[in-house]
Design a protein around this motif. Sequence first.
Motif, PDB file in Angstrom:
ATOM      1  N   ASP A 248       0.860  -1.182   0.000  1.00 44.80           N
ATOM      2  CA  ASP A 248       0.000   0.000   0.000  1.00 44.80           C
ATOM      3  C   ASP A 248       0.897   1.233   0.000  1.00 44.80           C
ATOM      4  OD1 ASP A 248      -1.838   2.013   0.322  1.00 44.80           O
ATOM      5  OD2 ASP A 248      -2.945   1.025   1.936  1.00 44.80           O
ATOM      6  N   GLY A 249       1.048   1.856  -1.155  1.00 43.85           N
ATOM      7  CA  GLY A 249       1.940   2.991  -1.290  1.00 43.85           C
ATOM      8  C   GLY A 249       1.525   4.215  -0.498  1.00 43.85           C
ATOM      9  N   ARG A 250       0.334   4.208   0.078  1.00 40.54           N
ATOM     10  CA  ARG A 250      -0.130   5.365   0.842  1.00 40.54           C
ATOM     11  C   ARG A 250       0.421   5.377   2.256  1.00 40.54           C
ATOM     12  NH1 ARG A 250      -6.387   4.227   0.210  1.00 40.54           N
ATOM     13  NH2 ARG A 250      -5.522   2.220   0.891  1.00 40.54           N
ATOM     14  N   THR A 251       1.038   4.280   2.692  1.00 42.97           N
ATOM     15  CA  THR A 251       1.513   4.187   4.068  1.00 42.97           C
ATOM     16  C   THR A 251       3.036   4.112   4.125  1.00 42.97           C
ATOM     17  OG1 THR A 251       1.452   1.764   4.127  1.00 42.97           O
ATOM     18  CG2 THR A 251      -0.587   2.932   4.663  1.00 42.97           C
ATOM     19  N   LYS A 252       3.608   4.736   5.150  1.00 45.59           N
ATOM     20  CA  LYS A 252       5.048   4.649   5.367  1.00 45.59           C
ATOM     21  C   LYS A 252       5.443   3.247   5.819  1.00 45.59           C
ATOM     22  CE  LYS A 252       5.967   9.502   6.475  1.00 45.59           C
ATOM     23  NZ  LYS A 252       6.518  10.445   7.490  1.00 45.59           N
ATOM     24  N   LEU A 253       4.525   2.563   6.521  1.00 49.27           N
ATOM     25  CA  LEU A 253       4.827   1.233   7.026  1.00 49.27           C
ATOM     26  C   LEU A 253       5.174   0.280   5.887  1.00 49.27           C
ATOM     27  CD1 LEU A 253       4.968  -0.852   9.289  1.00 49.27           C
ATOM     28  CD2 LEU A 253       2.503  -1.215   9.012  1.00 49.27           C
ATOM     29  N   ALA A 254       4.429   0.360   4.788  1.00 54.86           N
ATOM     30  CA  ALA A 254       4.691  -0.525   3.647  1.00 54.86           C
ATOM     31  C   ALA A 254       6.099  -0.301   3.107  1.00 54.86           C
ATOM     32  CB  ALA A 254       3.655  -0.306   2.554  1.00 54.86           C
ATOM     33  N   GLN A 256       8.635   0.929   4.800  1.00 50.69           N
ATOM     34  CA  GLN A 256       9.593   0.497   5.806  1.00 50.69           C
ATOM     35  C   GLN A 256       9.785  -1.015   5.776  1.00 50.69           C
ATOM     36  OE1 GLN A 256       7.887   2.104   9.383  1.00 50.69           O
ATOM     37  NE2 GLN A 256       8.710   4.162   9.029  1.00 50.69           N
ATOM     38  N   VAL A 257       8.671  -1.746   5.672  1.00 52.68           N
ATOM     39  CA  VAL A 257       8.762  -3.202   5.610  1.00 52.68           C
ATOM     40  C   VAL A 257       9.475  -3.636   4.330  1.00 52.68           C
ATOM     41  CG1 VAL A 257       7.441  -5.346   5.420  1.00 52.68           C
ATOM     42  CG2 VAL A 257       6.727  -3.581   7.042  1.00 52.68           C
ATOM     43  N   ALA A 258       9.118  -3.014   3.205  1.00 51.50           N
ATOM     44  CA  ALA A 258       9.765  -3.358   1.933  1.00 51.50           C
ATOM     45  C   ALA A 258      11.265  -3.094   1.990  1.00 51.50           C
ATOM     46  CB  ALA A 258       9.126  -2.568   0.796  1.00 51.50           C
ATOM     47  N   GLU A 260      13.160  -2.968   4.671  1.00 46.62           N
ATOM     48  CA  GLU A 260      13.788  -3.904   5.609  1.00 46.62           C
ATOM     49  C   GLU A 260      13.985  -5.270   4.954  1.00 46.62           C
ATOM     50  OE1 GLU A 260      13.064  -5.714  10.122  1.00 46.62           O
ATOM     51  OE2 GLU A 260      11.941  -3.964   9.417  1.00 46.62           O
ATOM     52  N   VAL A 261      12.970  -5.731   4.224  1.00 43.85           N
ATOM     53  CA  VAL A 261      13.081  -7.023   3.551  1.00 43.85           C
ATOM     54  C   VAL A 261      14.173  -6.980   2.484  1.00 43.85           C
ATOM     55  CG1 VAL A 261      11.876  -8.653   2.039  1.00 43.85           C
ATOM     56  CG2 VAL A 261      10.698  -7.693   4.024  1.00 43.85           C
ATOM     57  N   ARG A 262      14.223  -5.907   1.702  1.00 43.44           N
ATOM     58  CA  ARG A 262      15.241  -5.797   0.650  1.00 43.44           C
ATOM     59  C   ARG A 262      16.649  -5.705   1.245  1.00 43.44           C
ATOM     60  NH1 ARG A 262      13.039  -5.327  -4.256  1.00 43.44           N
ATOM     61  NH2 ARG A 262      10.904  -4.500  -4.443  1.00 43.44           N
ATOM     62  N   ASN A 263      16.802  -4.977   2.355  1.00 43.36           N
ATOM     63  CA  ASN A 263      18.120  -4.865   2.989  1.00 43.36           C
ATOM     64  C   ASN A 263      18.588  -6.209   3.535  1.00 43.36           C
ATOM     65  OD1 ASN A 263      18.294  -2.115   2.460  1.00 43.36           O
ATOM     66  ND2 ASN A 263      17.364  -1.538   4.415  1.00 43.36           N
ATOM     67  N   HIS A 264      17.643  -7.011   4.009  1.00 40.00           N
ATOM     68  CA  HIS A 264      18.010  -8.290   4.614  1.00 40.00           C
ATOM     69  C   HIS A 264      18.243  -9.378   3.573  1.00 40.00           C
ATOM     70  CE1 HIS A 264      18.278 -11.314   7.795  1.00 40.00           C
ATOM     71  NE2 HIS A 264      17.487 -12.083   7.063  1.00 40.00           N
ATOM     72  N   PHE A 265      17.360  -9.465   2.562  1.00 47.13           N
ATOM     73  CA  PHE A 265      17.429 -10.560   1.597  1.00 47.13           C
ATOM     74  C   PHE A 265      18.116 -10.183   0.288  1.00 47.13           C
ATOM     75  CE2 PHE A 265      13.832 -11.838   4.289  1.00 47.13           C
ATOM     76  CZ  PHE A 265      14.195 -13.149   4.584  1.00 47.13           C
ATOM     77  N   GLY A 266      18.340  -8.898   0.068  1.00 49.53           N
ATOM     78  CA  GLY A 266      19.101  -8.475  -1.100  1.00 49.53           C
ATOM     79  C   GLY A 266      18.466  -8.872  -2.419  1.00 49.53           C
ATOM     80  N   GLU A 267      19.244  -9.519  -3.271  1.00 43.93           N
ATOM     81  CA  GLU A 267      18.803  -9.837  -4.628  1.00 43.93           C
ATOM     82  C   GLU A 267      17.738 -10.932  -4.677  1.00 43.93           C
ATOM     83  OE1 GLU A 267      22.210 -10.795  -6.932  1.00 43.93           O
ATOM     84  OE2 GLU A 267      22.993  -8.736  -6.953  1.00 43.93           O
TER      85      GLU A 267
END
Length: 357
Positions: A248-254, A256-258, A260-267
């Motif tokens: 949901d692009g209207r929320t900062k939470l989305a 932040q979660v995205a 965090e997931v990209r930083n942790h799992f990378g490619e």
Amino acid sequence: MTDPGERLRSSLAADQSSGPSYGLADFDSPIAMEALRATRVLHAADQEPFPAPGRIRVITIANQKGGVGKTTSTVNLGVALALYGLRTLVIDLDPQGNCSTALGVEHTVGTPSVYDALVGDSTLAEVVHPTTASPLLRCVPATIDLAGAEIELVSVVAREHRLRRAIEAHISALPPDERPHYVLIDCPPSLGLLTLNALVAGDEVLIPIQCEYYALEGLGQLLSNIDLVRAHLNPGIAVRTILLTMYDGRTKLADQVADEVRNHFGELVLQAVIPRNVRVSEAPGYGQSVLTYDPGSRGSTSYVEAARELAQRGVSMRPLDRPSAGVSAAPVATLSVSDPVMSDVATADAATTRESQ
């Protein structure tokens, strides 16, 4: 003034010659853009097909948390791959049978299903059904009988290998030009014996992660269990794909979660993100995927892009030396794990070893 239909055809032709870019810049109307997206999905057969993988990809789609988009992703990725030229087999391993519903496949009591292949003596060829979405897409449905499969399999030797052997036997029996490029396994929202069968059967895991905080809880347990399965039952299994869903692009939470997931799992994380879209939720009620229900929607476009990226990643994969059907796993040391599911894995694996001796 240029005819809108001619603009659509010209843009589509230009897009086919230039690659996967959408080329939406020429369209100044949301309706025109949606019409273009719908045209591309509806005429997928006339476009350049997705590249075939370097090997048959058996992908387990798992996450023990419910409501994160496992079934929705299985259905729509399967339909997208099939519409763009890749033979795809979807195996519904959830007793609720939602995947079967979305593909318009009968799954009432008595319908030949994956239950007959796991518990009975049926082959997958005897329980596979065609779908209306694409001639290249086939489905092994799940009926409510599957709810009792975990209990019925308790006394079966090597019970965690039942699905793997069924898939291997099915693929081996097919002519090379009829074998699926992709096998997608939809798991139930749990870490029981059905999910364990799927993890043993698969070569890779795709984890859908909802872009909300709760979706991150329990993810560590799933990854730990995958590591245990890799160490003791299926050395080839690994998490190779993460798909962000319900963004949901209207929320900062989305965001932040995205992040965090990209930083942790990378490619491992696909660039394509599945947005919250009402059409995605409505489509199963009509026995369809969102690609056939509303091909111009953002949900449809996003799943096509996710499937395209998934297919492109598969091109460079080398063939695997999968053991033939009926070959048990190598002997392993006894596990010392407190988790009841994985303790059951150790017991079942020890029984397999004794049987092979």
